[in-house]
Design a protein around this motif. Structure first.
Motif, PDB file in Angstrom:
ATOM      1  N   LEU A 159      26.100  -6.188  54.397  1.00  0.00           N
ATOM      2  CA  LEU A 159      25.768  -6.502  53.002  1.00  0.00           C
ATOM      3  C   LEU A 159      24.260  -6.459  52.798  1.00  0.00           C
ATOM      4  CD1 LEU A 159      26.651  -7.613  50.157  1.00  0.00           C
ATOM      5  CD2 LEU A 159      26.357  -9.908  51.132  1.00  0.00           C
ATOM      6  N   CYS A 160      23.849  -5.789  51.717  1.00  0.00           N
ATOM      7  CA  CYS A 160      22.438  -5.760  51.325  1.00  0.00           C
ATOM      8  C   CYS A 160      22.349  -6.132  49.849  1.00  0.00           C
ATOM      9  CB  CYS A 160      21.832  -4.387  51.566  1.00  0.00           C
ATOM     10  SG  CYS A 160      20.096  -4.254  51.031  1.00  0.00           S
ATOM     11  N   ILE A 161      21.548  -7.149  49.550  1.00  0.00           N
ATOM     12  CA  ILE A 161      21.362  -7.606  48.173  1.00  0.00           C
ATOM     13  C   ILE A 161      19.923  -7.318  47.781  1.00  0.00           C
ATOM     14  CG2 ILE A 161      21.491  -9.571  46.602  1.00  0.00           C
ATOM     15  CD1 ILE A 161      23.400 -10.882  48.676  1.00  0.00           C
ATOM     16  N   ALA A 162      19.717  -6.270  47.009  1.00  0.00           N
ATOM     17  CA  ALA A 162      18.367  -5.873  46.598  1.00  0.00           C
ATOM     18  C   ALA A 162      18.475  -4.816  45.514  1.00  0.00           C
ATOM     19  CB  ALA A 162      17.576  -5.314  47.787  1.00  0.00           C
ATOM     20  N   ASN A 163      17.591  -4.871  44.536  1.00  0.00           N
ATOM     21  CA  ASN A 163      17.573  -3.840  43.507  1.00  0.00           C
ATOM     22  C   ASN A 163      17.343  -2.470  44.137  1.00  0.00           C
ATOM     23  OD1 ASN A 163      17.996  -5.516  41.267  1.00  0.00           O
ATOM     24  ND2 ASN A 163      15.834  -6.076  41.200  1.00  0.00           N
ATOM     25  N   LEU A 164      17.965  -1.456  43.567  1.00  0.00           N
ATOM     26  CA  LEU A 164      17.916  -0.110  44.148  1.00  0.00           C
ATOM     27  C   LEU A 164      16.624   0.579  43.726  1.00  0.00           C
ATOM     28  CD1 LEU A 164      21.649   0.909  43.522  1.00  0.00           C
ATOM     29  CD2 LEU A 164      20.646  -0.311  45.466  1.00  0.00           C
ATOM     30  N   LYS A 165      15.547   0.156  44.395  1.00  0.00           N
ATOM     31  CA  LYS A 165      14.217   0.699  44.143  1.00  0.00           C
ATOM     32  C   LYS A 165      13.655   1.238  45.444  1.00  0.00           C
ATOM     33  CE  LYS A 165      12.420  -3.092  42.569  1.00  0.00           C
ATOM     34  NZ  LYS A 165      11.482  -4.054  41.943  1.00  0.00           N
ATOM     35  N   ALA A 206      27.897  -2.572  51.816  1.00  0.00           N
ATOM     36  CA  ALA A 206      28.035  -3.067  50.444  1.00  0.00           C
ATOM     37  C   ALA A 206      26.651  -3.311  49.871  1.00  0.00           C
ATOM     38  CB  ALA A 206      28.849  -4.356  50.423  1.00  0.00           C
ATOM     39  N   LEU A 207      26.316  -2.593  48.808  1.00  0.00           N
ATOM     40  CA  LEU A 207      25.006  -2.707  48.179  1.00  0.00           C
ATOM     41  C   LEU A 207      25.144  -3.434  46.847  1.00  0.00           C
ATOM     42  CD1 LEU A 207      23.499   0.856  48.799  1.00  0.00           C
ATOM     43  CD2 LEU A 207      23.302  -1.203  50.221  1.00  0.00           C
ATOM     44  N   VAL A 208      24.478  -4.572  46.730  1.00  0.00           N
ATOM     45  CA  VAL A 208      24.474  -5.348  45.493  1.00  0.00           C
ATOM     46  C   VAL A 208      23.138  -5.150  44.803  1.00  0.00           C
ATOM     47  CG1 VAL A 208      24.572  -7.654  44.496  1.00  0.00           C
ATOM     48  CG2 VAL A 208      26.084  -7.048  46.401  1.00  0.00           C
ATOM     49  N   GLY A 209      23.174  -4.729  43.549  1.00  0.00           N
ATOM     50  CA  GLY A 209      21.952  -4.521  42.785  1.00  0.00           C
ATOM     51  C   GLY A 209      21.999  -3.200  42.041  1.00  0.00           C
ATOM     52  N   GLY A 210      21.240  -3.117  40.983  1.00  0.00           N
ATOM     53  CA  GLY A 210      21.121  -1.874  40.232  1.00  0.00           C
ATOM     54  C   GLY A 210      19.693  -1.377  40.281  1.00  0.00           C
ATOM     55  N   GLY A 211      19.485  -0.151  39.802  1.00  0.00           N
ATOM     56  CA  GLY A 211      18.133   0.359  39.792  1.00  0.00           C
ATOM     57  C   GLY A 211      18.075   1.872  39.783  1.00  0.00           C
ATOM     58  N   ARG A 271      29.591   1.074  49.384  1.00  0.00           N
ATOM     59  CA  ARG A 271      30.134   0.555  48.133  1.00  0.00           C
ATOM     60  C   ARG A 271      28.976   0.081  47.257  1.00  0.00           C
ATOM     61  NH1 ARG A 271      35.517  -0.793  49.767  1.00  0.00           N
ATOM     62  NH2 ARG A 271      35.908   0.572  51.576  1.00  0.00           N
ATOM     63  N   PHE A 272      28.824   0.713  46.118  1.00  0.00           N
ATOM     64  CA  PHE A 272      27.781   0.327  45.171  1.00  0.00           C
ATOM     65  C   PHE A 272      28.385  -0.690  44.205  1.00  0.00           C
ATOM     66  CE2 PHE A 272      26.405   4.326  46.890  1.00  0.00           C
ATOM     67  CZ  PHE A 272      25.018   4.218  46.966  1.00  0.00           C
ATOM     68  N   LEU A 273      28.038  -1.962  44.396  1.00  0.00           N
ATOM     69  CA  LEU A 273      28.682  -3.037  43.656  1.00  0.00           C
ATOM     70  C   LEU A 273      27.954  -3.409  42.373  1.00  0.00           C
ATOM     71  CD1 LEU A 273      29.663  -5.390  46.628  1.00  0.00           C
ATOM     72  CD2 LEU A 273      30.936  -3.466  45.645  1.00  0.00           C
ATOM     73  N   GLY A 274      26.765  -2.843  42.154  1.00  0.00           N
ATOM     74  CA  GLY A 274      26.031  -3.145  40.937  1.00  0.00           C
ATOM     75  C   GLY A 274      25.488  -4.563  40.934  1.00  0.00           C
ATOM     76  N   THR A 275      25.032  -5.005  39.771  1.00  0.00           N
ATOM     77  CA  THR A 275      24.508  -6.358  39.629  1.00  0.00           C
ATOM     78  C   THR A 275      25.650  -7.354  39.687  1.00  0.00           C
ATOM     79  OG1 THR A 275      22.689  -5.543  38.264  1.00  0.00           O
ATOM     80  CG2 THR A 275      23.185  -7.893  38.136  1.00  0.00           C
ATOM     81  N   ARG A 276      25.511  -8.351  40.534  1.00  0.00           N
ATOM     82  CA  ARG A 276      26.567  -9.349  40.708  1.00  0.00           C
ATOM     83  C   ARG A 276      25.958 -10.752  40.691  1.00  0.00           C
ATOM     84  NH1 ARG A 276      31.241  -6.752  43.245  1.00  0.00           N
ATOM     85  NH2 ARG A 276      32.109  -8.853  43.509  1.00  0.00           N
TER      86      ARG A 276
END
Length: 404
Positions: free
Chosen positions: A230-236, A261-266, A284-289
């Protein structure tokens, strides 16, 4: 001197607020603090700094301090939590998107509005967060007669290199500021080195985590039989996701397939989707959660491959949840994970794959690291420690003013 001391208020009867069962040491008496504090920030989105402002405002309010949050540009999803806690929120109306001739008059009106609010509220302390807020707060506090001005430093100064006007404005504001509060020793040291700020003008207070971050959570549903990274970070770009996807492909080639699993948008999402498809890895691109605790409970390992970092809330939350963490040794991350996680160099997919593989292949190692990280976070990263330290800072600065 007597009139100045009237701005200090003793807050008592709250030492039992810290909930039992999380293993934190007994709370010390909450120090005396100011009667009113204003917190200034640009907006209230889902970023880490915005979350800390909300937690600080709620904590001040719970301690009997009249906290107000002033927003320069816009509100956001965290605004409702403040209002539910009885924290007034003021929209100042600074222009973030206007250009040219419209920008200056709009912001001049908003600046005058800020000064009027400060004169009306008469806070003992104005605490500003992030660049636009603290460079605006400095002249406003001076014009409104606010006794103490504090500026929060939340990241390394890489983004200011070569931007001479920005640096000049910041140094001018710092000269009018009583104290800078960094959220990591690495941020404080970077500020001292780059801006020649003296050691007595900057201190460090770690970010705080609420009780919910330490509470057990039912795992989220992620349909896979492979271990979940799991990685929680904006996609920048500066978050280093491209190196993480490469690392996951390397693990697959080594016989250790995972689900990332990627949490965050960008802005990097499309490029990262194309990279994942090209390398044929399960991402898995989970978007903002907002359901972070269940996602953490589902993960076998949490990772943060940032190229630059201040103090990561995502790493802190993983530590509190008792998850093993593999992250790049940048900014304040090393302060969090030294001997409590796996640290690897930035921009190095091979090293990142090796670190992830160590934890995934040896669950006992992951359990030991996670236990040490959770125990340390309970002692150092709970929101009560963060709020109490800020109250102490405010009190000491006001006492210094009263003694002048």
């Amino acid at each position: 001197m007597v009139a100045g001391m009237a701005e200090l208020r003793t807050s008592d009867g709250h030492t039992g607020r810290r909930s039992a069962g999380h293993g934190r040491p007994p709370a010390a008496a909450i120090p005396a603090g100011p009667a009113r504090v204003c917190l200034l920030i640009g907006q209230l989105g889902l970023g880490g700094t915005e979350k800390q402002v909300v937690l600080l405002a709620q904590g001040l309010r719970a301690r009997g301090i009249d906290a107000h949050v002033l927003l320069m540009f816009e509100g956001g999803p965290r605004e409702s939590a403040l209002r539910a806690a009885g924290v007034p929120v003021v929209h100042l109306g600074f222009a973030s998107s206007a250009v040219g001739a419209r920008m200056l008059p709009a912001n001049a009106v908003a600046f005058a509005r800020l000064v009027r609010h400060l004169r009306r509220l008469r806070p003992a302390v104005l605490h500003a967060f992030l660049f636009h807020s603290y460079v605006t707060a400095a002249p406003a506090a001076r014009l409104a007669g606010v006794r103490v001005l504090v500026a929060g430093r939340r990241s390394l100064g890489d983004f200011k290199r070569g931007r001479h006007v920005m640096l000049a404005v910041e140094r001018l504001a710092t000269g009018m500021t009583d104290l800078l509060v960094a959220n990591a020793e690495a941020v404080a040291e970077d500020t001292r080195r780059q801006e020649k700020v003296s050691s007595d003008k900057i201190t460090t207070v770690y970010n705080g985590l609420p009780d919910s971050a330490f509470a057990p959570a039912a795992p989220a549903v992620i349909d896979t039989t492979a271990p979940v990274v799991l990685c929680i970070a904006n996609l920048k770009p500066d978050k280093g996701h491209r190196f993480l996807i490469d690392a996951v492909a390397r693990l697959r080639d080594q016989g250790l397939p995972t689900t990332l699993a990627l949490v965050g948008g960008g802005p990097q999402r499309r490029a990262l989707e194309e990279q994942a498809a090209r390398l044929r890895v399960d991402v898995r691109f989970l978007g903002t959660r907002t359901d972070i605790e269940p996602l953490l409970a589902r993960a076998q390992v949490v990772t943060l491959p940032s190229l630059h970092e201040g103090m990561s809330n995502a790493v802190m939350e993983a530590m509190a949840a008792g998850r093993p963490v593999v992250a790049t040794d940048v900014g304040g991350t090393g302060e969090l994970l030294r001997d409590r996680g796996v640290l690897v160099p930035p921009s190095d997919a091979a090293a990142l794959a090796e670190g992830l593989g160590r934890v995934l292949r040896d669950p006992g190692l992951g359990d030991r690291l996670a236990a040490r990280a959770r125990a340390w976070s309970l002692r150092h990263l709970h929101v009560d420690a963060m709020v109490d330290r800020h109250v102490q800072i405010y009190r000491e600065l006001l006492e210094r003013r009263c003694a002048e």
